[in-house]
Write an enzyme that holds these catalytic residues in place. Sequence first.
Site, PDB file in Angstrom:
ATOM      1  N   LYS A  78     -40.354  -9.256   7.727  1.00  0.00           N
ATOM      2  CA  LYS A  78     -41.187 -10.402   8.090  1.00  0.00           C
ATOM      3  C   LYS A  78     -41.795 -11.029   6.842  1.00  0.00           C
ATOM      4  O   LYS A  78     -42.250 -10.320   5.929  1.00  0.00           O
ATOM      5  CB  LYS A  78     -42.285  -9.936   9.043  1.00  0.00           C
ATOM      6  CG  LYS A  78     -43.160 -11.040   9.615  1.00  0.00           C
ATOM      7  CD  LYS A  78     -44.143 -10.459  10.621  1.00  0.00           C
ATOM      8  CE  LYS A  78     -45.041 -11.533  11.226  1.00  0.00           C
ATOM      9  NZ  LYS A  78     -45.957 -10.979  12.246  1.00  0.00           N
ATOM     10  N   SER A 152     -45.793 -13.548  16.250  1.00  0.00           N
ATOM     11  CA  SER A 152     -45.374 -14.213  15.032  1.00  0.00           C
ATOM     12  C   SER A 152     -44.188 -13.550  14.342  1.00  0.00           C
ATOM     13  O   SER A 152     -43.637 -14.119  13.400  1.00  0.00           O
ATOM     14  CB  SER A 152     -46.560 -14.284  14.067  1.00  0.00           C
ATOM     15  OG  SER A 152     -46.983 -12.994  13.666  1.00  0.00           O
ATOM     16  N   SER A 176     -48.022  -9.716  18.039  1.00  0.00           N
ATOM     17  CA  SER A 176     -46.954 -10.358  17.254  1.00  0.00           C
ATOM     18  C   SER A 176     -45.676  -9.546  17.104  1.00  0.00           C
ATOM     19  O   SER A 176     -44.663 -10.082  16.656  1.00  0.00           O
ATOM     20  CB  SER A 176     -47.478 -10.735  15.867  1.00  0.00           C
ATOM     21  OG  SER A 176     -48.405 -11.790  15.964  1.00  0.00           O
TER      22      SER A 176
END
Length: 464
Positions: A78, A152, A176
């Site tokens: 990420k 996210s 997330s």
Amino acid sequence: MTSWVGLSAAEIAAAVREKRATPREVVAEHLARIERLDGRIGAFRTVRAEAALAEADEVAARADLAELPLAGVPVAVKDNLAVRGESSRVGSAATPDTPAAEDHVTVARLRAAGAVVVGLTNVPELCVFGTTEGVHGTARNPWDTSRTAGGSSGGSAAAVAAGMVPIALGNDGMGSLRIPAANCGLVTIKPGHGVVPAGISDGDWFGMSENGPLATTVADARLMLAVLAGTGTGTAAEVGIGTGTDGGTGGARDVTRTIAVSARSPLAGTAVSKPYVTAVREAARLLAGAGHRVRRADPPYPVSLGVTALRHWTAGTAVDAAALDPRRLARRTRVHAAVGRRFVNGVRTGSERERLRRRMEPFFAEYDVLLTPALARRSPEAGPWHERGWLRNVLANTNYSPMTPPWNLTGWPAMSVPFGTLPSGAPCAVQLVGRPGSEVALLDLAGQIERLSPWRRTAGLDES
């Protein structure tokens, strides 16, 4: 010729350790899939093709290759965690395009275990929202590309669900990991506080954010969590490859648990749609049939929970945005941070979170695990949410993902596990929550669900 795409991380690592595959050929095949599919999916902000192949050769030359739990496994990271030699843009035009000098500790642990970082994945700006889009790209759900992958950690989830990598690294400050995992048919676990090193942005959203795995199988989630947590020295034997009581498919141990089942939304004014209610009821019946004590019981969510969540959510963004040029931030991010600035000092005390923990403790003294829907409804359409108003974004996020925030506020472990399908054919999912230290129990239950109600590992993109 064996195709390594679509196999689990545990299967790939075993093949590399046994010299049935080389890290280079495994990584090259996944890079080719990224090149072929990512234009449709938007999982990656940057792909490290040359660097990944060179690092795959370095893994092949390691003297301890036969002991590496993730030998030659391609992994995506990420884009809010440092990868040596790459910038971390956190989905924004306001962040510096400066290469990191060192890996984040979780990335370093993955590499020490033999994994190869193939790229950094898209996130919404500053990882604020439950949809992933912005100046660096839009991450779509590989099962239904008209829909967002979630956020996210949306790019990481999309990469795994599309078979571009078998596992990916993400993090979870208000859901997330669990939100995109539920959308994309993946297994994830947000570990409890302190299990895995955090070090995410400025202060980990007051300790609510945790790093964790995204995977297609419970065994891979278990394996990756062990590596991230630094279990033992990280050898294959110590992290338990192939040593579970179910032959390594998730470690479903024969322990009877007391499970509370609740389809109630924690946030007042939001409703859970029928497919997710059905999924949680069917999962409850499955676990009862496996011998667990299953009871219908709602946690004592306070009426003020929505306000508490909003205060912490916006305050975390205010801290992260403080050093950035607001003129280069999207409007929804600027507003979110402005709302949160008035709450930062109060949130820092931790008093609201402590009150919530005390309120929940008696419930989790009675029940080992809580089973809920993972989401309230299917994800929003993929689109330019970063260009839309703040209130519209907040309402869209709250209406479809109200189930996750309480467990960041408490700091307790929670999982998303695929279960069933939506009317569109996309995956549905349930959430498992436990008291502090219950990560193994949650993984065991998830392994039972996986064994009794198996799901497809990745979306059939090559079939469309």
